[in-house]
Write an enzyme that holds these catalytic residues in place. Structure first.
Site, PDB file in Angstrom:
ATOM      1  N   LYS A 152       0.823  -1.295  -0.022  1.00  0.00           N
ATOM      2  CA  LYS A 152      -0.066  -0.104   0.068  1.00  0.00           C
ATOM      3  C   LYS A 152       0.838   1.160  -0.069  1.00  0.00           C
ATOM      4  O   LYS A 152       2.082   1.260   0.274  1.00  0.00           O
ATOM      5  CB  LYS A 152      -1.075   0.080   1.343  1.00  0.00           C
ATOM      6  CG  LYS A 152      -2.000  -1.182   1.226  1.00  0.00           C
ATOM      7  CD  LYS A 152      -2.909  -1.018   2.439  1.00  0.00           C
ATOM      8  CE  LYS A 152      -3.969  -2.199   2.725  1.00  0.00           C
ATOM      9  NZ  LYS A 152      -4.590  -1.901   3.611  1.00  0.00           N
TER      10      LYS A 152
ATOM     11  N   TYR B 266     -12.319  -1.974  -3.107  1.00  0.00           N
ATOM     12  CA  TYR B 266     -12.848  -1.940  -1.974  1.00  0.00           C
ATOM     13  C   TYR B 266     -14.373  -1.974  -1.792  1.00  0.00           C
ATOM     14  O   TYR B 266     -14.846  -1.688  -0.917  1.00  0.00           O
ATOM     15  CB  TYR B 266     -12.221  -0.844  -1.284  1.00  0.00           C
ATOM     16  CG  TYR B 266     -10.751  -1.274  -0.580  1.00  0.00           C
ATOM     17  CD1 TYR B 266     -10.278  -2.354  -0.032  1.00  0.00           C
ATOM     18  CD2 TYR B 266      -9.787  -0.441  -0.940  1.00  0.00           C
ATOM     19  CE1 TYR B 266      -9.251  -2.447   0.534  1.00  0.00           C
ATOM     20  CE2 TYR B 266      -8.454  -0.536  -0.420  1.00  0.00           C
ATOM     21  CZ  TYR B 266      -8.299  -1.671   0.229  1.00  0.00           C
ATOM     22  OH  TYR B 266      -6.954  -1.993   0.674  1.00  0.00           O
TER      23      TYR B 266
ATOM     24  N   PHE C 174     -15.325   3.891   7.469  1.00  0.00           N
ATOM     25  CA  PHE C 174     -13.888   3.827   7.086  1.00  0.00           C
ATOM     26  C   PHE C 174     -13.801   3.898   5.649  1.00  0.00           C
ATOM     27  O   PHE C 174     -12.679   4.292   5.108  1.00  0.00           O
ATOM     28  CB  PHE C 174     -12.947   3.163   7.865  1.00  0.00           C
ATOM     29  CG  PHE C 174     -13.229   1.587   7.385  1.00  0.00           C
ATOM     30  CD1 PHE C 174     -12.730   1.015   6.339  1.00  0.00           C
ATOM     31  CD2 PHE C 174     -14.038   0.984   8.258  1.00  0.00           C
ATOM     32  CE1 PHE C 174     -13.075  -0.470   5.985  1.00  0.00           C
ATOM     33  CE2 PHE C 174     -14.249  -0.549   7.899  1.00  0.00           C
ATOM     34  CZ  PHE C 174     -13.909  -0.916   6.778  1.00  0.00           C
TER      35      PHE C 174
ATOM     36  N   ARG D  36      -2.191 -14.520   3.348  1.00  0.00           N
ATOM     37  CA  ARG D  36      -2.704 -13.776   4.706  1.00  0.00           C
ATOM     38  C   ARG D  36      -2.161 -14.255   6.082  1.00  0.00           C
ATOM     39  O   ARG D  36      -1.814 -13.117   6.813  1.00  0.00           O
ATOM     40  CB  ARG D  36      -4.103 -14.299   4.564  1.00  0.00           C
ATOM     41  CG  ARG D  36      -5.001 -13.791   3.336  1.00  0.00           C
ATOM     42  CD  ARG D  36      -5.612 -12.497   3.429  1.00  0.00           C
ATOM     43  NE  ARG D  36      -6.543 -12.073   4.614  1.00  0.00           N
ATOM     44  CZ  ARG D  36      -7.100 -11.095   4.807  1.00  0.00           C
ATOM     45  NH1 ARG D  36      -7.149 -10.270   3.657  1.00  0.00           N
ATOM     46  NH2 ARG D  36      -7.906 -10.911   5.746  1.00  0.00           N
TER      47      ARG D  36
ATOM     48  N   THR E  60      -5.760  -7.810  10.437  1.00  0.00           N
ATOM     49  CA  THR E  60      -5.853  -6.560   9.893  1.00  0.00           C
ATOM     50  C   THR E  60      -5.382  -5.519  10.884  1.00  0.00           C
ATOM     51  O   THR E  60      -4.752  -4.455  10.351  1.00  0.00           O
ATOM     52  CB  THR E  60      -7.480  -6.504   9.702  1.00  0.00           C
ATOM     53  OG1 THR E  60      -7.686  -7.580   8.620  1.00  0.00           O
ATOM     54  CG2 THR E  60      -7.750  -5.166   8.911  1.00  0.00           C
TER      55      THR E  60
ATOM     56  N   ARG F  89       2.530  -6.929   9.380  1.00  0.00           N
ATOM     57  CA  ARG F  89       1.577  -5.934   9.788  1.00  0.00           C
ATOM     58  C   ARG F  89       2.076  -5.755  11.422  1.00  0.00           C
ATOM     59  O   ARG F  89       2.153  -4.874  11.826  1.00  0.00           O
ATOM     60  CB  ARG F  89       0.262  -6.227   9.852  1.00  0.00           C
ATOM     61  CG  ARG F  89      -0.351  -5.641   8.196  1.00  0.00           C
ATOM     62  CD  ARG F  89      -1.850  -6.301   8.166  1.00  0.00           C
ATOM     63  NE  ARG F  89      -2.392  -5.941   7.039  1.00  0.00           N
ATOM     64  CZ  ARG F  89      -3.666  -6.416   6.778  1.00  0.00           C
ATOM     65  NH1 ARG F  89      -4.086  -7.437   7.157  1.00  0.00           N
ATOM     66  NH2 ARG F  89      -4.078  -5.889   5.596  1.00  0.00           N
TER      67      ARG F  89
ATOM     68  N   ASN G 265      -1.973  -0.369   7.242  1.00  0.00           N
ATOM     69  CA  ASN G 265      -1.286  -1.392   7.643  1.00  0.00           C
ATOM     70  C   ASN G 265      -0.473  -2.117   6.447  1.00  0.00           C
ATOM     71  O   ASN G 265      -0.389  -3.418   6.570  1.00  0.00           O
ATOM     72  CB  ASN G 265      -2.558  -2.296   8.255  1.00  0.00           C
ATOM     73  CG  ASN G 265      -3.643  -2.535   7.179  1.00  0.00           C
ATOM     74  OD1 ASN G 265      -3.467  -2.109   6.103  1.00  0.00           O
ATOM     75  ND2 ASN G 265      -4.524  -3.286   7.413  1.00  0.00           N
TER      76      ASN G 265
ATOM     77  N   HIS H  86      -1.981  -5.387   1.387  1.00  0.00           N
ATOM     78  CA  HIS H  86      -3.380  -6.078   1.222  1.00  0.00           C
ATOM     79  C   HIS H  86      -3.132  -7.435   0.633  1.00  0.00           C
ATOM     80  O   HIS H  86      -2.397  -7.701  -0.184  1.00  0.00           O
ATOM     81  CB  HIS H  86      -4.136  -5.250  -0.094  1.00  0.00           C
ATOM     82  CG  HIS H  86      -5.308  -5.930  -0.455  1.00  0.00           C
ATOM     83  ND1 HIS H  86      -6.449  -5.830   0.132  1.00  0.00           N
ATOM     84  CD2 HIS H  86      -5.470  -6.702  -1.654  1.00  0.00           C
ATOM     85  CE1 HIS H  86      -7.512  -6.676  -0.600  1.00  0.00           C
ATOM     86  NE2 HIS H  86      -6.773  -7.346  -1.540  1.00  0.00           N
TER      87      HIS H  86
ATOM     88  N   GLU I 275     -10.074  -9.341  -7.841  1.00  0.00           N
ATOM     89  CA  GLU I 275      -9.341  -8.350  -7.509  1.00  0.00           C
ATOM     90  C   GLU I 275      -7.839  -8.291  -8.729  1.00  0.00           C
ATOM     91  O   GLU I 275      -7.642  -7.289  -9.035  1.00  0.00           O
ATOM     92  CB  GLU I 275      -8.824  -8.215  -6.247  1.00  0.00           C
ATOM     93  CG  GLU I 275      -9.537  -8.236  -5.201  1.00  0.00           C
ATOM     94  CD  GLU I 275      -9.285  -8.420  -3.614  1.00  0.00           C
ATOM     95  OE1 GLU I 275      -8.163  -8.866  -3.501  1.00  0.00           O
ATOM     96  OE2 GLU I 275      -9.959  -8.268  -2.819  1.00  0.00           O
TER      97      GLU I 275
HETATM   98  P1  IDP Z   1      -7.798  -6.775   5.225  1.00  0.00           P
HETATM   99  O1  IDP Z   1      -7.183  -5.827   4.711  1.00  0.00           O
HETATM  100  O2  IDP Z   1      -7.137  -7.592   6.473  1.00  0.00           O
HETATM  101  O3  IDP Z   1      -8.445  -7.843   4.379  1.00  0.00           O
HETATM  102  P2  IDP Z   1     -10.513  -5.571   5.671  1.00  0.00           P
HETATM  103  O4  IDP Z   1     -11.499  -5.961   6.503  1.00  0.00           O
HETATM  104  O5  IDP Z   1     -10.826  -6.331   4.047  1.00  0.00           O
HETATM  105  O6  IDP Z   1      -9.056  -6.109   6.006  1.00  0.00           O
HETATM  106  O7  IDP Z   1     -10.394  -4.082   5.306  1.00  0.00           O
HETATM  107  C1  IDP Z   1      -9.691  -3.555   4.136  1.00  0.00           C
HETATM  108  C2  IDP Z   1      -8.775  -2.564   4.927  1.00  0.00           C
HETATM  109  O8  IDP Z   1      -9.826  -1.437   5.433  1.00  0.00           O
HETATM  110  C3  IDP Z   1      -7.865  -2.862   6.040  1.00  0.00           C
HETATM  111  O9  IDP Z   1      -6.762  -3.416   5.409  1.00  0.00           O
HETATM  112  C4  IDP Z   1      -7.764  -1.694   6.866  1.00  0.00           C
HETATM  113  O10 IDP Z   1      -6.649  -0.678   6.190  1.00  0.00           O
HETATM  114  C5  IDP Z   1      -9.008  -0.825   6.414  1.00  0.00           C
HETATM  115  N1  IDP Z   1      -9.952  -1.073   7.679  1.00  0.00           N
HETATM  116  C6  IDP Z   1     -10.702  -2.110   7.887  1.00  0.00           C
HETATM  117  N2  IDP Z   1     -11.359  -1.893   9.099  1.00  0.00           N
HETATM  118  C7  IDP Z   1     -11.028  -0.751   9.509  1.00  0.00           C
HETATM  119  C8  IDP Z   1     -11.459   0.205  10.352  1.00  0.00           C
HETATM  120  O11 IDP Z   1     -12.380  -0.349  11.501  1.00  0.00           O
HETATM  121  N3  IDP Z   1     -11.048   1.455  10.495  1.00  0.00           N
HETATM  122  C9  IDP Z   1     -10.038   1.938   9.806  1.00  0.00           C
HETATM  123  N4  IDP Z   1      -9.721   1.476   8.421  1.00  0.00           N
HETATM  124  C10 IDP Z   1     -10.062  -0.038   8.488  1.00  0.00           C
HETATM  125 MG    MG Z   2     -10.114  -7.642   2.891  1.00  0.00          MG
END
Ligand code: IDP
Ligand code: MG
Length: 152
Positions: A11, A51, A59, A87, A93, A104, A114, A117, A128
């Protein structure tokens, strides 16, 4: 045994902090094979498509702003059970919940920054990868897979 292909993104925070090489090397060391790679900056339309599952969440706007804020590195990586394995290397996450030793857990502090992805299922990977790559972007690493990765 399932040879899978998944989408990984270093990212904009990772590229900006000069850690994309470090992150890519973690996937390479595990033995996953890079079959496509691009340094690029996303526009809003492509970011919202990528996304889409998060559209409507609190968010979402911040996530789209961040992912379009600077260059990222998109990779297609291939290997045995690569979707789950990548993963695992990424960690949870929320970096506070991510084990030390994961990307992470080692490099990030907050959930919105973080670093990385990775697709979370076969369906996501297929969807994707098509957002970031055309069929002609992929190289074959069949020889490397057969020589080094797949158990005979
Ligand atoms: P992932 O990246 O581990 O698959 P996802 O739930 O798909 O996690 O969320 C996508 C991205 O959105 C996350 O990597 C993170 O950067 C952001 N994100 C997810 N949940 C939150 C939140 O509660 N607050 C702020 N950003 C979030
Ligand atoms: Mg995800």
């Amino acid at each position: 045994m399932a040879i899978e292909r998944t989408l990984i993104l270093c990212k904009p925070d990772a590229v900006s902090r000069n850690l994309s090489g470090e992150i890519i090397s973690r996937f390479e060391r595990r033995g996953y094979l890079i079959v496509a790679m691009k340094l690029m900056q996303l526009d809003g339309e492509r970011a919202r498509k990528h996304y889409a599952e998060h559209d409507g969440k609190s968010f979402f706007a911040g996530l789209v702003d961040f992912i379009t804020s600077g260059p990222l590195v998109a990779l297609a990586v291939e290997g045995e059970n690569a979707i789950e394995g990548c993963r695992q290397l990424m960690g949870a996450t929320n970096p506070l919940k991510a084990d030390v030793g994961t990307i992470r857990g080692d490099f990030a502090q907050s959930i919105g920054r973080n670093m990385v992805h990775g697709s979370d299922s076969h369906e996501s990977a297929e969807r994707e990868l098509a957002i970031f790559f055309d069929a002609k972007d992929f190289v074959t690493r069949k020889h490397d897979l057969e020589r080094w990765i797949i158990e005979k």
